[in-house]
Enzyme design. Structure first.
Site, PDB file in Angstrom:
ATOM      1  N   SER A  48      -3.401 -10.296   6.371  1.00 55.50           N
ATOM      2  CA  SER A  48      -2.995  -8.948   6.760  1.00 55.50           C
ATOM      3  C   SER A  48      -2.531  -9.017   8.207  1.00 55.50           C
ATOM      4  O   SER A  48      -3.281  -9.444   9.087  1.00 55.50           O
ATOM      5  CB  SER A  48      -4.178  -7.982   6.618  1.00 55.50           C
ATOM      6  OG  SER A  48      -3.839  -6.710   7.139  1.00 55.50           O
ATOM      7  N   ASP A  92       0.822  -1.214   0.000  1.00 59.49           N
ATOM      8  CA  ASP A  92       0.000   0.000   0.000  1.00 59.49           C
ATOM      9  C   ASP A  92       0.855   1.263   0.000  1.00 59.49           C
ATOM     10  O   ASP A  92       0.686   2.140  -0.853  1.00 59.49           O
ATOM     11  CB  ASP A  92      -0.923   0.014   1.218  1.00 59.49           C
ATOM     12  CG  ASP A  92      -1.969  -1.085   1.167  1.00 59.49           C
ATOM     13  OD1 ASP A  92      -1.779  -2.037   0.399  1.00 59.49           O
ATOM     14  OD2 ASP A  92      -2.960  -0.989   1.902  1.00 59.49           O
ATOM     15  N   ARG A 107      -1.071   3.086  17.808  1.00 58.63           N
ATOM     16  CA  ARG A 107      -1.415   4.157  16.872  1.00 58.63           C
ATOM     17  C   ARG A 107      -1.170   5.571  17.389  1.00 58.63           C
ATOM     18  O   ARG A 107      -0.666   6.421  16.646  1.00 58.63           O
ATOM     19  CB  ARG A 107      -2.860   3.995  16.398  1.00 58.63           C
ATOM     20  CG  ARG A 107      -3.108   2.733  15.591  1.00 58.63           C
ATOM     21  CD  ARG A 107      -2.065   2.548  14.507  1.00 58.63           C
ATOM     22  NE  ARG A 107      -2.309   1.388  13.661  1.00 58.63           N
ATOM     23  CZ  ARG A 107      -1.403   0.457  13.420  1.00 58.63           C
ATOM     24  NH1 ARG A 107      -0.212   0.518  13.990  1.00 58.63           N
ATOM     25  NH2 ARG A 107      -1.664  -0.553  12.611  1.00 58.63           N
ATOM     26  N   ASP A 121      -8.145   2.206  12.063  1.00 60.88           N
ATOM     27  CA  ASP A 121      -6.904   2.970  12.124  1.00 60.88           C
ATOM     28  C   ASP A 121      -7.020   4.362  11.525  1.00 60.88           C
ATOM     29  O   ASP A 121      -6.342   5.297  11.962  1.00 60.88           O
ATOM     30  CB  ASP A 121      -5.777   2.199  11.444  1.00 60.88           C
ATOM     31  CG  ASP A 121      -5.161   1.145  12.353  1.00 60.88           C
ATOM     32  OD1 ASP A 121      -5.422   1.194  13.569  1.00 60.88           O
ATOM     33  OD2 ASP A 121      -4.415   0.284  11.856  1.00 60.88           O
TER      34      ASP A 121
END
Length: 415
Positions: free
Chosen positions: A183, A21, A102, A131
């Site tokens: 993932s 990505d 995060r 996220d």
């Protein structure tokens, strides 16, 4: 989005992982916004294999610079440890591994952006996940003046095939391929797994899912005991050895993973409204949470422990929902920290075939008294006193029952 797409940015700082990505995002940003792209990567303990060659890869893809910031100690000391003191567990099982990483990553990204004079921030989060909220909530709290670019909400690419074709058309090398099934997201606290057969909640995870812990069925047939030392809510020693917060977690990860401790398979409620299924491995964290809660039970009275549990329930949603940089977050952490001041002592945890069981505990702040709790003879507690306590404790129930039965209150000891 259409309005933003027409704007030209001078300099954009991208949260970069080196995966498919973000490898595609760098040239896409340059082509779409005519901007300089600075890649930023946070070392939160995901492993050297994910960081080796990362800067070279970013530059080869078009970035003008790549900053890799070591956040491992800060992550454990300032984000994981405070969360442990709240007792937060999302929906009864999830130990919030991705959620906790995060805010520190996004905060460091903002700091880089302000330092280099960027006018925009970019992330590779999808429009379906949590996220995006966690990153952008931090951006809003720390640098509301910076624009935010979220390519997955803007471009017309919708699959891994699209991204690979995009890179191939530009002769940009990428180690990713169509064979990737899962993932995954890793840091010092945990690793998460999604995709593949996990998208069917009726499908049992295969052994290929798990990468950090030994299958409990293959774990040693002999249990192992580990002793943990806490000082005012902070885990400071493992088996008598003083370690940094990150060192403590790494030591416990190694010990617990060998016994298959810390696996969960859950269907959770995402913030955006949909459900998702994930498998998580949190070996050291599972041991730490078990030990901390056992010590809490020793040193906190009933009312205090009940309130701390309420903090934990509320805080699990604050953390999961990306609300670290809020007044509510600060208030809940402050409340938990006041209880944590009493959490000092020693805990022994037995590890065996995927289970972590507390077997021994002691604390200078212990409220447990063998003199009072004993089933043998004692001279400190008059059991006859319990009668008056129970009559008063159940008084409202007694009065209600009398009313229902139409009985007079006189001669009942209530008048």
């Amino acid at each position: 989005m259409a309005i933003q797409a027409k704007k030209e940015f001078k300099k954009v700082v991208l949260a970069y992982s080196g995966g498919l990505d973000t490898s595609a995002i760098i040239p896409w940003l340059i082509e779409t916004y005519n901007c300089e792209v600075i890649a930023f990567a946070a070392d939160v303990g995901q492993g050297d294999e994910e960081l080796i060659g990362l800067r070279e890869k970013a530059l080869a893809t078009g970035a003008s610079e790549c900053y890799i910031v070591d956040l491992k100690e800060e992550f454990v000391a300032d984000y994981i440890y405070p969360t442990i003191t709240t007792g937060a567990v999302y929906e009864g099982e999830y130990l919030l591994g991705t959620s906790m990483a995060r805010p520190i990553i996004a905060k460091a990204q903002v700091e880089i952006a302000l330092r280099v004079g960027a006018d925009a921030l970019c992330h590779g989060c999808t429009g379906k996940g949590n996220d995006q909220v966690r990153f952008e909530g931090t951006f809003a709290a720390l640098a509301p003046e910076l624009a935010v670019i979220a390519p997955w909400r803007e471009w017309d690419m919708v699959s891994r095939e699209d991204l690979l074709d995009y890179l191939a058309e530009r002769n940009i090398e990428c180690s990713a391929s169509l064979t990737k099934i899962y993932s995954r997201d890793a840091n010092a606290w945990h690793i998460s797994h999604e995709g593949g057969e996990l998208e069917d909640p009726w499908c049992e995870p295969t052994k290929g899912i798990w990468t950090l812990t030994v299958d409990p069925e293959d774990a040693p047939n002999k249990p192992e005991r580990v002793q943990l030392s806490f000082e005012e809510g902070k885990l400071t020693k493992v088996n008598g050895e003083s370690l940094t917060p990150y060192g403590v977690l790494m030591a416990l990860n190694k010990i617990a993973a060998a016994h298959g401790v810390g696996r969960i398979d859950i269907v959770e409620n995402r913030l955006v409204g949909m459900k998702s299924r994930g498998c998580y491995e949190t070996p050291g964290g599972t041991v730490m949470m078990k030990a901390y809660k056992a010590l809490e039970c020793l040193v906190l009275d009933k009312a205090s422990l009940k309130y701390r549990e309420q903090i934990g329930l509320e805080y699990s949603h604050v953390m999961y929902d990306g609300r670290w940089f809020t007044a509510l977050n600060d208030a809940l952490l402050a409340g938990a920290a006041s209880f944590a001041e009493k959490v000092t002592g020693e805990i022994v945890v037995k590890l065996y075939k995927g289970q972590a069981t507390v077997t021994q505990r002691k604390s200078p702040n212990s409220l447990y008294s063998e003199d009072f709790a004993t089933f043998g003879a004692d001279d400190v507690y008059d059991q006859g006193h319990a009668e008056g306590f129970i009559r008063l404790y159940s008084l409202s129930s007694r009065i209600e029952a009398m009313n229902k039965k139409g009985l007079a209150l006189k001669n009942t000891g209530i008048e």
